[in-house]
Design an enzyme around this catalytic site. Structure first.
Site, PDB file in Angstrom:
ATOM      1  N   ARG A 220       0.848  -1.211   0.000  1.00 15.68           N
ATOM      2  CA  ARG A 220       0.000   0.000   0.000  1.00 15.68           C
ATOM      3  C   ARG A 220       0.881   1.259   0.000  1.00 15.68           C
ATOM      4  NH1 ARG A 220      -1.961   0.261   6.344  1.00 15.68           N
ATOM      5  NH2 ARG A 220      -0.174   1.513   7.002  1.00 15.68           N
ATOM      6  N   ASP A 264       8.620 -10.689   6.783  1.00 17.06           N
ATOM      7  CA  ASP A 264       8.887  -9.615   7.736  1.00 17.06           C
ATOM      8  C   ASP A 264      10.364  -9.267   7.568  1.00 17.06           C
ATOM      9  OD1 ASP A 264       9.579  -8.076   9.940  1.00 17.06           O
ATOM     10  OD2 ASP A 264       8.155  -9.067  11.258  1.00 17.06           O
ATOM     11  N   ASN A 291      11.530   0.489   1.251  1.00 14.15           N
ATOM     12  CA  ASN A 291      10.456   1.450   1.521  1.00 14.15           C
ATOM     13  C   ASN A 291       9.725   1.165   2.833  1.00 14.15           C
ATOM     14  OD1 ASN A 291       7.978   3.237   0.783  1.00 14.15           O
ATOM     15  ND2 ASN A 291       7.158   1.156   1.015  1.00 14.15           N
ATOM     16  N   LYS A 298       5.893   9.010  20.275  1.00 12.23           N
ATOM     17  CA  LYS A 298       5.738   9.338  21.709  1.00 12.23           C
ATOM     18  C   LYS A 298       6.837  10.330  22.057  1.00 12.23           C
ATOM     19  CE  LYS A 298       2.767   6.948  24.326  1.00 12.23           C
ATOM     20  NZ  LYS A 298       1.526   7.642  24.511  1.00 12.23           N
ATOM     21  N   LEU A 300       9.941  11.547  24.008  1.00 11.83           N
ATOM     22  CA  LEU A 300      11.007  10.675  24.521  1.00 11.83           C
ATOM     23  C   LEU A 300      10.798  10.384  26.011  1.00 11.83           C
ATOM     24  CD1 LEU A 300      13.582   9.104  23.875  1.00 11.83           C
ATOM     25  CD2 LEU A 300      14.891  11.183  24.333  1.00 11.83           C
ATOM     26  N   ASN A 302       8.167   9.719  27.467  1.00 12.51           N
ATOM     27  CA  ASN A 302       7.191   8.629  27.661  1.00 12.51           C
ATOM     28  C   ASN A 302       7.499   7.409  26.799  1.00 12.51           C
ATOM     29  OD1 ASN A 302       5.769  10.464  29.243  1.00 12.51           O
ATOM     30  ND2 ASN A 302       4.663  11.267  27.471  1.00 12.51           N
ATOM     31  N   ASN A 352      11.572  15.980  14.757  1.00  8.59           N
ATOM     32  CA  ASN A 352      10.140  16.245  14.849  1.00  8.59           C
ATOM     33  C   ASN A 352       9.659  15.830  16.230  1.00  8.59           C
ATOM     34  OD1 ASN A 352       7.699  17.151  13.883  1.00  8.59           O
ATOM     35  ND2 ASN A 352       7.183  15.237  12.841  1.00  8.59           N
ATOM     36  N   TYR A 358      11.785   7.678  15.374  1.00  5.59           N
ATOM     37  CA  TYR A 358      11.647   7.712  13.912  1.00  5.59           C
ATOM     38  C   TYR A 358      12.751   8.573  13.289  1.00  5.59           C
ATOM     39  CZ  TYR A 358       9.123   8.360   9.420  1.00  5.59           C
ATOM     40  OH  TYR A 358       8.754   8.394   8.099  1.00  5.59           O
ATOM     41  N   LYS A 362      15.521   7.534  10.547  1.00  2.08           N
ATOM     42  CA  LYS A 362      15.587   8.138   9.207  1.00  2.08           C
ATOM     43  C   LYS A 362      16.899   8.914   8.997  1.00  2.08           C
ATOM     44  CE  LYS A 362      11.686   6.537   7.660  1.00  2.08           C
ATOM     45  NZ  LYS A 362      11.691   5.489   6.620  1.00  2.08           N
TER      46      LYS A 362
END
Ligand code: NAD
Length: 452
Positions: A220, A264, A291, A298, A300, A302, A352, A358, A362
């Site tokens: 997707r 996976d 991809n 969350k 950091l 928490n 962010n 994340y 990245k």
């Protein structure tokens, strides 16, 4: 199907356009997107500059039946303006050409293109301060110009490393990419050409003919778009996704005459399983697009171990492991000229809130790309990353409406990108024409303010 941007639809009808203009609201236009076989340019192209490189690019455009102007004249509309400054030595030298381009901007067509060709200040051995200042300065001017573009037009740069000529396959390939609808959502960015490597495809409508390409997370979203573009460009495709997405994956690959591998990617033997699948079905593997990716946001303060670890495992550690297997197999099933593309994110550039896991994954992907690129180049391969900004997908459709609307508009094109915008950039980067572009991260973000 991408989720709808109702505001864009509203301002693209006559009443909506009038309301937006009266209130001074953003007026995003429908962007010109790629269709195979499209002409190199949609109208006359102005080429500014007197260097050898400028003459080369102008001649190449003429050879491709583009109506080239070397002087702006007074009336004509341009589909693109190229400013070639590859031989500039001092800041004073770029004043006239950039101002000539500026004066012609009012006559740039809707969804037009500005392309500035200069030297890559980060790759140069030239220590002369004036030279470095000039080429870094040109990049700064280009970014600002991109913010001044109107009606869906974009401005980008091509930065040539020392010794790389404007006639190299990847320099001209980059001109082709930036002129085309493939780069609709790329603005304020720089394509860095680091070497003369690269081959011009026999058929520009099918530049990936004869290649076997693997795309992870293909069931997707952006992955489904990528596999579509690679197939359209001539590749035989293998889609990978988790078993839970098996039906969706089968639906995507069956339409493309491809094969599915339910896997996976965090499995220790994922790389080997991919190689075996490609060996058994096709006898080769030429292109890998990493991809598949997840978010577990969350603050950091928490953040629990499960959220942190799963994001690193899927988005980064799995790719490092699979790449080791691919590199080791080169010359057997895996092509010596293996081309890898991976998905970074503007969150990995600017950070962010709520995404430290994340952003680590990245930003890590970009580091991995830089370090893997020379290993692949030793046998003619390459690896690059694409960093999308706000893309209209199921993932971003779930963002609360006010936050989503802000994210969607905070870029020079005043709209979100589409999955195909990311896919088209990847399709270019994994083509042999782009072999001279290696270790780079190219943003597909409409020049989002985030990560600027
Ligand atoms: P998506 O969630 O719609 O699709 C991701 C796919 O990856 C899914 O089909 C999922 O099943 C698959 N996947 C997840 N974990 C997997 C695993 N362990 N093994 C195999 N497959 C797995 O996401 P998307 O929006 O299409 O994003 C695709 C990529 O682009 C991701 O890497 C994402 O981080 C990146 N990205 C997206 C955006 C955006 O605006 N949508 C922005 C920047 C970066």
């Amino acid at each position: 199907m991408s989720p709808k941007d109702s505001y864009s639809q509203f301002v693209n009808n006559p009443l909506g356009a009038k309301v937006a203009s009266t209130l001074g609201l953003p007026q995003p236009v429908a962007l010109r997107r790629y269709t195979p076989g499209e002409a190199l340019a949609t109208g006359p192209v102005l080429v500014i500059g007197e260097s050898e490189g400028a003459h080369t690019i102008a001649g190449w455009l003429v050879d491709h039946r583009v109506d080239v102007r070397r002087d702006p004249g007074l009336k004509e509309k341009f589909s693109a303006i190229l400013v070639v400054l590859d031989e500039a030595q001092r800041p004073e030298e770029v004043s006239a050409p950039l101002r000539t381009a500026g004066a012609a901007l009012r006559r740039l067509a809707s969804c037009g293109r500005v392309i500035v060709v200069a030297r890559d200040p980060e790759s140069t051995d030239t220590a002369a301060p004036a030279y470095r200042a000039t080429h870094r300065g040109i990049a700064g001017a280009t970014r600002s110009m991109a913010q001044e573009m109107r009606r869906g037009a974009t401005a980008n740069g091509i930065l040539l490393a020392d010794g790389v000529s404007a006639s190299s396959a990847s320099a001209l390939g980059a001109v082709r990419f930036l002129l085309s609808g493939r780069s609709a959502y790329v603005s304020g960015q720089f394509v860095r050409v680091g070497s003369d490597a690269g081959a011009v495809p026999a058929d520009h409508a099918r530049p990936l003919a004869g290649k076997v390409a693997v795309v992870t997370g293909a069931a997707r979203g952006i992955g489904a778009s990528i596999i579509n573009s690679l197939h359209r460009d001539g590749a035989q495709v293998v889609g990978i996704d988790v078993p839970a997405a098996g039906d969706q994956l089968a639906a995507v690959v069956n339409r493309l005459n491809g094969t599915a591998l339910q896997l996976d990617i965090t499995a220790d033997d994922a790389g080997q399983r991919i190689i075996e699948h490609c060996r058994d079905r096709y006898g080769r593997l030429d292109i890998v697009v990493h991809n598949a990716g997840i978010t577990r946001d969350k603050l950091l303060a928490n953040m629990d171990a499960a959220r942190w670890d799963s994001v690193i495992a899927v988005n980064l550690a799995s790719q490092l492991r699979m790449n080791e297997a691919f590199l080791a197999d080169r010359g057997a099933t895996v092509s010596e000229q293996l081309r890898i593309a991976t998905l970074a994110s503007t969150s990995g550039i600017a950070g962010n809130r709520g995404q430290s896991n994340y952003a680590m994954s990245k930003a890590g992907v970009m580091g991995m790309t830089e370090a893997t690129a020379p290993l692949l180049a030793s046998t003619g391969g390459s690896m690059n990353a694409v960093a999308p900004g706000f893309i209209e997908t199921e993932m971003t459709a779930k963002i609360p409406v006010a936050t989503r609307e802000v994210a969607r508009r905070l870029n020079s094109l005043r709209q979100g990108g589409k999955p195909e915008d990311v896919a088209e950039t990847i399709a270019f980067l994994v083509s042999d024409e782009a072999a001279g572009i290696n270790g780079q991260t190219l943003r597909v973000c409409g020049q989002a303010i985030m990560g600027a």
